[in-house]
Design an enzyme around this catalytic site. Structure first.
Site, PDB file in Angstrom:
ATOM      1  N   ARG A   1     -10.113  35.875 -24.500  1.00  0.00           N
ATOM      2  CA  ARG A   1     -11.519  36.091 -24.168  1.00  0.00           C
ATOM      3  C   ARG A   1     -11.582  37.207 -23.121  1.00  0.00           C
ATOM      4  NH1 ARG A   1     -10.551  30.443 -23.933  1.00  0.00           N
ATOM      5  NH2 ARG A   1     -11.696  29.240 -25.516  1.00  0.00           N
TER       6      ARG A   1
ATOM      7  N   LYS B   1     -10.769  28.284 -20.424  1.00  0.00           N
ATOM      8  CA  LYS B   1     -11.909  27.428 -20.114  1.00  0.00           C
ATOM      9  C   LYS B   1     -11.432  26.099 -19.543  1.00  0.00           C
ATOM     10  CE  LYS B   1     -15.432  29.139 -23.324  1.00  0.00           C
ATOM     11  NZ  LYS B   1     -16.352  28.779 -24.416  1.00  0.00           N
TER      12      LYS B   1
ATOM     13  N   HIS C   1     -15.755  40.196 -28.383  1.00  0.00           N
ATOM     14  CA  HIS C   1     -15.378  38.861 -28.858  1.00  0.00           C
ATOM     15  C   HIS C   1     -14.967  38.886 -30.324  1.00  0.00           C
ATOM     16  CE1 HIS C   1     -15.051  34.679 -27.777  1.00  0.00           C
ATOM     17  NE2 HIS C   1     -15.665  34.306 -28.878  1.00  0.00           N
TER      18      HIS C   1
ATOM     19  N   ARG D   1     -11.281  38.964 -30.789  1.00  0.00           N
ATOM     20  CA  ARG D   1     -10.644  37.635 -30.733  1.00  0.00           C
ATOM     21  C   ARG D   1     -10.760  36.938 -32.093  1.00  0.00           C
ATOM     22  NH1 ARG D   1      -9.477  32.970 -27.433  1.00  0.00           N
ATOM     23  NH2 ARG D   1     -10.855  31.212 -27.867  1.00  0.00           N
TER      24      ARG D   1
ATOM     25  N   HIS E   1      -8.313  26.533 -27.975  1.00  0.00           N
ATOM     26  CA  HIS E   1      -9.386  25.640 -28.409  1.00  0.00           C
ATOM     27  C   HIS E   1      -9.001  24.195 -28.123  1.00  0.00           C
ATOM     28  CE1 HIS E   1     -11.138  28.658 -31.551  1.00  0.00           C
ATOM     29  NE2 HIS E   1     -11.582  28.883 -30.325  1.00  0.00           N
TER      30      HIS E   1
ATOM     31  N   TYR F   1     -12.277  29.500 -38.983  1.00  0.00           N
ATOM     32  CA  TYR F   1     -11.562  30.661 -39.500  1.00  0.00           C
ATOM     33  C   TYR F   1     -11.058  30.440 -40.920  1.00  0.00           C
ATOM     34  CZ  TYR F   1     -12.026  32.285 -34.788  1.00  0.00           C
ATOM     35  OH  TYR F   1     -12.561  32.671 -33.579  1.00  0.00           O
TER      36      TYR F   1
END
Length: 311
Positions: free
Chosen positions: A166, A189, A257, A260, A283, A292
């Protein structure tokens, strides 16, 4: 109505405890905490007008689905779309769950109201050739910008595509992180760390930038600097991407983004394991990564439709 004036004392006390919990235990960012505080404040301000007085904890437990729908209707009347409304309800529901877990009453009306649905949108990856060109400083050779700035932008974009970072993760790197090794420890995150691979081409792009950068880069300082020597802003990376879109004739969906997304999609297309890709992207849930698989299937169908003789 002033938000503070619309909050009863017992509710205000619980909001403070809730936000402290989210910050300390859940490690949410200050921006997220402020958004949650604002969302709950808007909900309580509406209820104070709707009910004719500041609702306390007992009155919150007595709210009906009709009261919550009235709040949603009012927010829509103010121009809030489904995404904004969904985020707003998420904050209020988080507070309600906190109250219930701590024996302060259950706001059942919030669970009884259906959350607005969002249209499912798939990420739009770049073609592999376009993604590679993003890291080529020669593409922007005609711009009146210092070479080190072009090298810096190329290095950041190389990390987004080459390692699936990110923007915040790339710009959060320290100088000592870029020591030429073939892997990086990234803070993602929720303050979770993960290891990501660094391709030789990405290592070279970073080394080229470091060699050209006119400012000192102390080990514990930021790796990427702005034109005046301060930490690089995400907005500058977005502007660099916009210039590249113009130079390469790419659509508006070609954002930082999207690099990514391209990282994940291209790995999957070449037989990458979904669980491994989940780890590389950071994730928390495999379901997030599974978008995806839909992207790749959509790409295959496009190829089939354009190439099959009977299509």
């Amino acid at each position: 109505m002033d938000l503070q004036l619309s909050i009863a004392a017992d509710v205000a006390s619980e909001i403070t405890r809730w936000l402290d919990y989210l910050g300390a235990e859940r490690r949410m960012s200050p921006k997220t905490l402020e958004a949650y505080r604002r969302d709950v404040g808007q909900f309580l301000a509406f209820m104070a007008e709707h009910l004719g007085g500041r609702p306390n904890l007992t009155q919150l437990a007595k709210l009906t689905p009709a009261d919550v729908r009235a709040f949603m209707a009012a927010r829509r009347g103010d121009g809030a779309g489904n995404r904004t409304l969904m985020r707003s309800l998420a904050g209020v529901r988080s507070f309600a769950r906190f109250l219930e877990r701590n024996g302060k009453g259950k706001v059942g009306a919030l669970a009884a109201v259906r959350t607005p649905k969002l249209p499912k949108t798939l990420p739009k990856p770049l073609a592999a050739s376009s993604a590679k060109q993003m890291t080529d400083i020669d593409v922007r050779a005609g711009e009146e910008r210092e070479t080190w700035v072009l090298a810096r932008d190329a290095a950041v974009l190389a990390l987004l595509y080459g390692s699936g970072l990110r923007i915040s993760e790339a710009l959060g790197l320290k100088r000592k992180d870029a020591d030429g090794r073939d892997a990086l420890t990234v803070l993602g995150k929720g303050n979770k760390t993960r290891m990501v691979p660094v391709l030789p081409q990405v290592t070279k792009a970073i080394a080229d930038y470091v060699a050209l950068c006119p400012y000192d880069l102390p080990p514990d300082g930021p790796l990427f600097l702005g034109a005046r020597g301060g930490p690089l802003s995400p907005r500058i990376v977005q502007l660099a991407m916009a210039r590249l879109r113009g130079a390469l004739g790419l659509p508006d969906s070609a954002t930082p983004h999207a690099l990514r997304h391209s990282f994940a999609t291209h790995l999957l297309a070449r037989g990458g394991d979904l669980r491994a890709i989940q780890e590389l992207l950071g994730h928390a849930s495999l379901s997030t990564t599974q978008i995806y698989t839909a992207v790749d299937a959509e790409h295959l169908l496009d190829v089939y439709a354009s190439a099959h003789p009977r299509a």
